[in-house]
Scaffold this motif. Structure first.
Motif: not given
Length: 407
Positions: A127-129, A158-161, A185-186, A197-201
């Motif tokens: 995890x991180x920024x 599943x966050x950005x960064x 984990x959502x 925009x993370x639908x591709x991920x």
């Protein structure tokens, strides 16, 4: 009145789902009702007044009073399950991750998409920024790729960064035995993409054999209260948590705290002292987190815990755990060279020849000028320039503004 069993769910599962819906996935209300009535069916069958006497929130009472709405919600979920839109596993089923049953407030169920077998495998959280430096993004990707190649599942939020780079690093495998070793984990409902925009991920994780989970009801939108809940599951699923870069106010520190409270080890990467983005990591190290410079250090410590865990639960160990590299003290040069074996940002890591390892070890991702490298390496200018040119041709380094830095 008991919620009728369906072709997909038995009567007890319907009762659990009905109760979870009526308390709007409130862990405190759910466990209060179970404790008071002895089970989900008894709690759901209890009347409005009995719930009210327990001090249940007014919004939950209103849902409990409207049984038709509850039944309609269960029907919609069953239709989605039948259509294969997602899966649903309950805490008493063998598919449910046993490690989550050990946390203080386990969820009664999980909505899942993808390969649920990943939930039974040994996991390490990264995890991180949300706004990491380029260096932290690359380091996160490389560590995740390395852990996946040694058989571990990389878990994140599943966050950005940093989260995104952790998932992508774990997915960057050409060996079919190691593809898809990641769990996301959502902090939303199972079919809600966040960030949008993370639908591709999300699709990439599912298609490559990873798994995405949520304890929240379908259609639940992101909220500031849902992400700490997600963080406790990230920590709960994992044997340890690595924080690669984080500010003091980062949500990653919540995950680190929860990891520690669950009796597991927290690892943090150091950075230079004026990197505001790394103040959270430095704080964690000061408070007792383990400083690391290579994922082998994590694996060495986690393998000891895993040996114990696999004797206590059904957790599946990595198929090919790496050999720990901590059998003897290392010199500074040895430490630097051991980092070279960590995979690069591609599926085919760059191998630095032995005669170039010393000069490569002097470089970082911030850049060194030629004068500094001449002093540190004690080489002549022609020797140094020749070696730097070789590294540049290999694609291992770059030159920016007269400064040499790693790629």
């Amino acid at each position: 009145m008991t919620p009728p069993p369906s072709s997909y769910l038995d009567s007890n599962q319907c009762a659990i789902l009905a109760l979870w819906y009526e308390v709007n996935a409130s862990l405190s209300a759910y466990h209060k009702l179970l404790s008071a009535f002895g089970g989900a069916q008894q709690a759901w069958e209890a009347g409005f007044e009995a719930w009210q006497a327990l001090g249940i929130h007014a919004a939950h009472l209103a849902r409990h009073k409207n049984k038709e709405q509850t039944s309609a919600s269960i029907d919609r979920i069953e239709q989605a399950l039948t259509a294969g839109q997602y899966q649903l596993i309950f805490a008493d089923q063998s598919e449910f991750p046993a490690q989550l049953l050990q946390i203080y407030d386990p969820p009664p169920l999980l909505f899942c998409r993808g390969n649920i077998n990943r939930l039974q495998q040994a996991q390490i959280a990264i995890v991180g920024s949300r706004k990491p430096t380029a260096h932290a993004q690359k380091t996160t990707f490389d560590i995740a790729q390395y852990l996946a190649q040694t058989g571990y599942v990389v878990t994140s939020g599943l966050a950005m960064g940093v989260d995104k780079q952790a998932h992508l690093g774990a997915l960057a495998q050409t060996d079919s035995d190691y593809q898809g070793r990641t769990v996301g984990v959502m902090g939303t409902g199972i079919e809600v993409f966040y960030p949008n925009h993370h639908d591709k991920l999300f699709s990439q994780i599912i298609e490559q054999g990873g798994c995405i989970i949520s304890e929240l009801l379908p259609h639940t939108q992101p909220h500031k209260h849902t992400f700490p809940r997600r963080n406790r599951l990230v920590a709960g699923l994992s044997l340890a948590t690595i924080v690669t870069e984080a500010t003091i106010k980062s949500g990653s520190l919540i995950t680190a705290r929860l990891t520690s409270e669950q009796g597991k080890q927290v690892f943090a990467l150091p950075s230079h002292i004026d990197n505001k983005n790394a103040e959270g990591c430095h704080h964690l190290i000061r408070e007792g987190a383990t400083l690391i410079y290579h994922p082998d250090q994590v694996i060495s410590d986690v393998n000891v815990q895993l040996d114990f865990s696999t004797n206590q639960s059904s957790l599946t160990a990595p198929s090919k755990p790496s050999t720990p590299r901590r059998s003897s003290p290392q010199s500074a040069a040895d430490k630097t060279s051991s980092v070279h074996s960590m995979p690069a940002h591609t599926s085919s890591p760059i191998k630095v020849p032995e005669h170039l390892s010393s000069i490569y070890g002097l470089l970082d991702w911030h850049g060194q000028d030629l004068d500094a490298l001449l002093i540190a390496s004690k080489l002549t200018a022609p020797q140094l320039i020749s070696q730097l040119m070789e590294l540049e041709l290999l694609g291992a380094i770059d030159v920016q503004g007269g400064r040499y830095l790693r790629l």
